[in-house]
Structure formats: structure tokens, C-alpha cells
Write a protein that holds these residues in place. Structure first.
Motif, PDB file in Angstrom:
ATOM      1  N   HIS A   1       1.806   9.762  -2.378  1.00  0.00           N
ATOM      2  CA  HIS A   1       1.328  11.075  -1.948  1.00  0.00           C
ATOM      3  C   HIS A   1       0.430  10.961  -0.715  1.00  0.00           C
ATOM      4  N   VAL A   2       0.833  10.142   0.234  1.00  0.00           N
ATOM      5  CA  VAL A   2       0.060   9.928   1.463  1.00  0.00           C
ATOM      6  C   VAL A   2       0.996   9.969   2.664  1.00  0.00           C
ATOM      7  N   ASP A   3       0.766  10.926   3.593  1.00  0.00           N
ATOM      8  CA  ASP A   3       1.433  10.887   4.891  1.00  0.00           C
ATOM      9  C   ASP A   3       0.733   9.850   5.753  1.00  0.00           C
ATOM     10  N   GLN A   4       1.487   9.203   6.612  1.00  0.00           N
ATOM     11  CA  GLN A   4       0.897   8.172   7.463  1.00  0.00           C
ATOM     12  C   GLN A   4       1.175   8.462   8.933  1.00  0.00           C
ATOM     13  N   HIS A   5       0.140   8.281   9.728  1.00  0.00           N
ATOM     14  CA  HIS A   5       0.259   8.344  11.180  1.00  0.00           C
ATOM     15  C   HIS A   5      -0.193   6.987  11.705  1.00  0.00           C
ATOM     16  N   TRP A   6       0.339   6.572  12.824  1.00  0.00           N
ATOM     17  CA  TRP A   6      -0.209   5.377  13.458  1.00  0.00           C
ATOM     18  C   TRP A   6      -0.272   5.599  14.962  1.00  0.00           C
TER      19      TRP A   6
ATOM     20  N   VAL B   1      -3.467   5.531  10.175  1.00  0.00           N
ATOM     21  CA  VAL B   1      -4.238   6.617   9.569  1.00  0.00           C
ATOM     22  C   VAL B   1      -3.447   7.164   8.388  1.00  0.00           C
ATOM     23  N   ARG B   2      -4.145   7.398   7.273  1.00  0.00           N
ATOM     24  CA  ARG B   2      -3.516   7.922   6.064  1.00  0.00           C
ATOM     25  C   ARG B   2      -4.047   9.323   5.783  1.00  0.00           C
ATOM     26  N   VAL B   3      -3.132  10.245   5.497  1.00  0.00           N
ATOM     27  CA  VAL B   3      -3.496  11.634   5.199  1.00  0.00           C
ATOM     28  C   VAL B   3      -3.110  11.915   3.749  1.00  0.00           C
ATOM     29  N   PRO B   4      -4.064  11.820   2.812  1.00  0.00           N
ATOM     30  CA  PRO B   4      -3.737  12.050   1.399  1.00  0.00           C
ATOM     31  C   PRO B   4      -3.312  13.499   1.158  1.00  0.00           C
ATOM     32  N   LEU B   5      -2.233  13.676   0.415  1.00  0.00           N
ATOM     33  CA  LEU B   5      -1.770  15.013   0.063  1.00  0.00           C
ATOM     34  C   LEU B   5      -2.397  15.407  -1.272  1.00  0.00           C
ATOM     35  N   VAL B   6      -3.699  15.685  -1.213  1.00  0.00           N
ATOM     36  CA  VAL B   6      -4.462  16.051  -2.402  1.00  0.00           C
ATOM     37  C   VAL B   6      -5.148  17.390  -2.144  1.00  0.00           C
TER      38      VAL B   6
ATOM     39  N   ARG C   1       0.831  -1.210   0.000  1.00  0.00           N
ATOM     40  CA  ARG C   1       0.000   0.000   0.000  1.00  0.00           C
ATOM     41  C   ARG C   1       0.864   1.259   0.000  1.00  0.00           C
ATOM     42  N   ASP C   2       1.958   1.208   0.752  1.00  0.00           N
ATOM     43  CA  ASP C   2       2.855   2.367   0.799  1.00  0.00           C
ATOM     44  C   ASP C   2       3.506   2.609  -0.557  1.00  0.00           C
ATOM     45  N   ILE C   3       3.916   1.554  -1.209  1.00  0.00           N
ATOM     46  CA  ILE C   3       4.526   1.694  -2.535  1.00  0.00           C
ATOM     47  C   ILE C   3       3.537   2.314  -3.508  1.00  0.00           C
ATOM     48  N   ASN C   4       2.297   1.930  -3.388  1.00  0.00           N
ATOM     49  CA  ASN C   4       1.250   2.431  -4.289  1.00  0.00           C
ATOM     50  C   ASN C   4       0.749   3.814  -3.898  1.00  0.00           C
ATOM     51  N   SER C   5       1.245   4.379  -2.787  1.00  0.00           N
ATOM     52  CA  SER C   5       0.696   5.639  -2.273  1.00  0.00           C
ATOM     53  C   SER C   5       1.815   6.653  -2.039  1.00  0.00           C
TER      54      SER C   5
ATOM     55  N   GLU D   1       1.562   5.084  21.798  1.00  0.00           N
ATOM     56  CA  GLU D   1       2.566   5.647  20.901  1.00  0.00           C
ATOM     57  C   GLU D   1       1.872   6.311  19.716  1.00  0.00           C
ATOM     58  N   ILE D   2       2.502   7.349  19.169  1.00  0.00           N
ATOM     59  CA  ILE D   2       2.026   7.993  17.948  1.00  0.00           C
ATOM     60  C   ILE D   2       3.205   8.060  16.982  1.00  0.00           C
ATOM     61  N   GLY D   3       3.012   7.536  15.773  1.00  0.00           N
ATOM     62  CA  GLY D   3       4.099   7.470  14.804  1.00  0.00           C
ATOM     63  C   GLY D   3       3.781   8.238  13.532  1.00  0.00           C
ATOM     64  N   PHE D   4       4.841   8.585  12.794  1.00  0.00           N
ATOM     65  CA  PHE D   4       4.700   9.392  11.580  1.00  0.00           C
ATOM     66  C   PHE D   4       5.636   8.857  10.502  1.00  0.00           C
ATOM     67  N   ARG D   5       5.106   8.733   9.302  1.00  0.00           N
ATOM     68  CA  ARG D   5       5.891   8.388   8.116  1.00  0.00           C
ATOM     69  C   ARG D   5       5.460   9.354   7.006  1.00  0.00           C
ATOM     70  N   TRP D   6       6.415   9.902   6.271  1.00  0.00           N
ATOM     71  CA  TRP D   6       6.133  11.007   5.355  1.00  0.00           C
ATOM     72  C   TRP D   6       6.047  10.536   3.910  1.00  0.00           C
ATOM     73  N   ALA D   7       5.079  11.086   3.168  1.00  0.00           N
ATOM     74  CA  ALA D   7       4.901  10.755   1.754  1.00  0.00           C
ATOM     75  C   ALA D   7       6.142  11.156   0.962  1.00  0.00           C
ATOM     76  N   ARG D   8       6.646  10.237   0.146  1.00  0.00           N
ATOM     77  CA  ARG D   8       7.825  10.544  -0.656  1.00  0.00           C
ATOM     78  C   ARG D   8       7.502  11.491  -1.805  1.00  0.00           C
ATOM     79  N   GLY D   9       6.192  11.648  -2.120  1.00  0.00           N
ATOM     80  CA  GLY D   9       5.792  12.555  -3.187  1.00  0.00           C
ATOM     81  C   GLY D   9       5.914  14.018  -2.813  1.00  0.00           C
ATOM     82  N   LEU D  10       6.074  14.317  -1.517  1.00  0.00           N
ATOM     83  CA  LEU D  10       6.306  15.686  -1.043  1.00  0.00           C
ATOM     84  C   LEU D  10       7.506  15.609  -0.094  1.00  0.00           C
ATOM     85  N   PRO D  11       8.716  15.735  -0.647  1.00  0.00           N
ATOM     86  CA  PRO D  11       9.937  15.479   0.136  1.00  0.00           C
ATOM     87  C   PRO D  11      10.038  16.361   1.377  1.00  0.00           C
TER      88      PRO D  11
END
Length: 355
Positions: free
Chosen positions: A82-87, A160-165, A76-80, A226-236
Motif C-alpha cells: 500500500h505504498v506508491d513510490q517515486h524516485w 520517496v514512498r507515499v503511503p496510501l493510508v 521493501r516493495d514486497i512488504n509494502s 529523472e523522475i520515476g513512478f511505481r504504483w502500489a499494488r494494494g490500490l490497482p
């Protein structure tokens, strides 16, 4: 193949984003990638090749092992891009990993909604001790786009996924504001004193955000989370993937801090240095000159924020107009307002830098 078709371009950008390096040589036309000089994978030369399914399946299995998460989630991450992710990771006492109680799960979901909404309001409306009234439409529209991904074990994780749209810059600002606020709350909670939260408002901490976090501490409010963050590679971004850990017992001090913020506790002297984003002159008010500054604040918790600054004279306001027009940095020193819900820096010490 897991989770539908994966494209070579998305696979390659994901590998580069997660620290893999493409080697100069190839093998039967397939690109060779290496990670930490330990792992190697093959990526098909192009989409639709005969061995693509096998190669991608092997790649996903290896990535899942390295990243210690399900292959479906990696896909899912590879296919996305432009999506920031929180968990949001919760721990339910007495239940095996992958399970939570109905009440704890409901509390956690409500908490996730409250935390994200509070961060969004802080970005759109500026830092507040506590928010009043309905959220702006911009906040509601952004919250409506947030996606809840399938939950997973370990103990019980809400991805949780935050689309950068539509407005990717706004969505990213909310994610980084939430990270800043989360770190500020964690650091203040570790001190053991509600007074440590006095300087966190400018980092986006509000009573609502603290109350939302309480929903992550289990049905009885005493469990770690815990709260985690992973950043969309489409917006460096230069920000690394991050997990912020709240130990057992954090909820008690966070609850006390929420009450304190609703009473608008004093937060001491701070200094903001940054760029003037907007200016507001209200001639009918005695305290008429305000500016909105994005920058860094010393004497407060966190690193990135937007802060309202109330200027005490027209000369300072005119200087702020020039700084805004010419993109000069400014510095303002003062104290955060204790009146009204919005956190404002009240200053008669204002200067324009970079001139």
C-alpha cells in the motif's frame, strides 16, 4: 532473508503485480512461477516452512537481477503493498555513481519537497499559475506522511514512498497528478520555448512545481535528471511504472517557464470534458457560478486533471447541478483565466452530455 520476514501472500501478490504467472504444477508443495517463459521461481506453500528462508533468499536474488536494483529494495516493495513510490535521479558531474555534493543533495531534497507539495496543492486547491499563502492542512498532513527511503547509487537516487493510508484516494490522486504534471513539463521543455508551458497549468504545472524541479538539476542547474513512478499494488491502477527523463539543459527553459507562470501568461483555448465534482455559488460576486470538473482537457498538456470552470449564466449553473446529481459528463469550451493565481476556464459554451 533480507529486510525481515516476508509473507507468502505478499510475495505472491507482488509476483502477479509485476508480470509473473503462476503455473498449474507445483514442486514438492512449492508454487512455481514463471516470467516471460524465461525465469522460474519457487514460492513456499505457506509461511514458516523449513526451507522458506532459502527459497525466499533465492527469489529475492533473482528479482534483484531481473529488476536491476538491490534485493533489500525489492524486499521493501514486497512488504509494502500500500505504498506508491517515486524516485528522483540526479547526476553530479565529476563524481562516481553513489555520490553527490552536499549542496547538490540539499538542493535536490528541497526540490523533491517542493514538487510533491505543489502537486498536492493542485489536487486540493485546483490548478494554479502560482500558489499564495500557507498550504491547506490536508496538504501538510499528506506531506508529513511521505517517507524518504535510503538513497542509492545510479548516479544518485532519492527514493520517496507515499503511503496510501488515512486517505488513500487523495494520496493516489497526488501521485497521478504529479506524473501528469511531470510529463507536461518534460514535453514543454523539449519544445525549447517558455510559451509551450501556457497549456500545462491545467495538468497541475505551477511556478512552484517548476522551481522545485530546478533543484534536481545539480548545484549549477545544468544537469539532467529523472523522475520515476511505481504504483502500489494494494490500490490497482492501469498506469504502468514510468520514468520521465529530463535531458541536460532542461532546467534553463523550466526556469524561464516558472517566471512566465508567475506572470500568469495566457494559455489559449481549451476544452474540458468530465464529471462535475462540486459546485460553488457566490451570490455576492459578479462572477458567481463556478464548478469543479475532473476529466480530460484538449488544447492543454497532460491527461488527468481537476479544473475550475467559471460559468457565465444561471441556466448553465442549473444544468451543472443536474449533471452533478445524475453523474452526467459535461463539456465546456473557453480560455484559461489570466487574472488571479488560480487557473480557471471561463466559458459561455457549456453542455451536458450523456442525457
Amino acid at each position: 532473508m533480507v529486510n525481515g520476514q516476508l509473507f507468502v501472500a505478499d510475495i505472491s501478490s507482488y509476483l502477479e503485480h509485476t508480470g509473473w504467472r503462476r503455473r498449474s504444477e507445483s514442486w514438492r508443495g512449492a508454487a512455481m512461477w514463471t516470467h516471460q517463459n524465461t525465469y522460474n521461481v519457487l514460492v513456499p506453500a505457506r509461511d514458516g516452512m523449513g526451507d522458506s528462508k532459502l527459497r525466499v533468499s533465492e527469489l529475492l536474488d533473482l528479482l534483484a537481477t531481473i529488476e536491476q536494483r538491490p534485493a533489500e529494495e525489492v524486499a521493501r516493495d514486497i512488504n509494502s503493498p500500500h505504498v506508491d513510490q517515486h524516485w528522483y535521479r540526479t547526476f553530479t558531474t565529476g563524481l562516481p555513481s553513489g555520490f553527490t555534493t552536499l549542496r547538490a543533495g540539499l538542493n535536490a531534497l528541497r526540490g523533491v519537497m517542493a514538487v510533491f507539495s505543489a502537486a498536492a496543492r493542485s489536487v486540493v486547491e485546483g490548478p494554479h499559475f502560482t500558489f499564495s499563502g500557507e498550504a491547506p492542512e490536508t496538504v501538510g498532513a499528506l506531506v508529513d506522511r511521505v517517507e524518504l527511503a535510503p538513497t542509492r547509487a545510479g548516479s544518485y537516487i532519492f527514493p520517496v514512498r507515499v503511503p496510501l493510508v488515512d486517505d488513500p484516494e487523495l494520496a493516489r490522486k497526488v501521485s497521478t497528478q504529479l506524473l501528469d504534471a511531470t510529463i507536461a513539463v518534460r514535453d514543454a521543455a523539449l519544445s525549447g520555448s517558455p510559451a509551450a508551458f501556457d497549456g500545462t497549468v491545467s495538468a497541475g504545472v505551477s511556478a512552484e512545481l517548476c522551481e522545485g524541479m530546478l533543484g534536481l538539476a545539480g548545484a549549477k542547474g545544468g544537469e539532467p535528471f529523472e523522475i520515476g513512478f511505481r504504483w502500489a499494488r494494494g490500490l490497482p491502477t492501469d498506469l504502468p511504472s514510468t520514468t520521465v527523463v529530463f535531458p541536460e539543459g532542461s532546467a534553463e527553459i523550466i526556469s524561464a517557464a516558472a517566471d512566465r507562470l508567475r506572470r500568469h501568461g495566457p494559455s489559449g483555448e481549451v476544452t474540458v470534458t468530465g464529471i462535475v465534482e462540486s459546485l460553488h455559488d457566490q451570490p455576492a460576486h459578479a462572477d458567481r457560478w463556478r464548478i469543479r470538473v475532473r476529466g480530460e482537457v484538449s488544447g492543454a498538456k497532460g491527461n488527468r486533471r481537476v479544473l475550475w470552470v467559471r460559468l457565465m449564466g444561471q441556466d448553465s449553473y442549473h444544468a451543472a447541478i443536474t449533471a452533478h446529481r445524475e453523474r452526467h459528463r459535461i463539456r465546456a469550451r473557453g480560455v484559461l483565466s489570466e487574472t488571479g493565481a488560480r487557473a480557471e476556464l471561463i466559458t459561455d459554451d457549456f453542455e451536458v452530455l450523456d442525457r
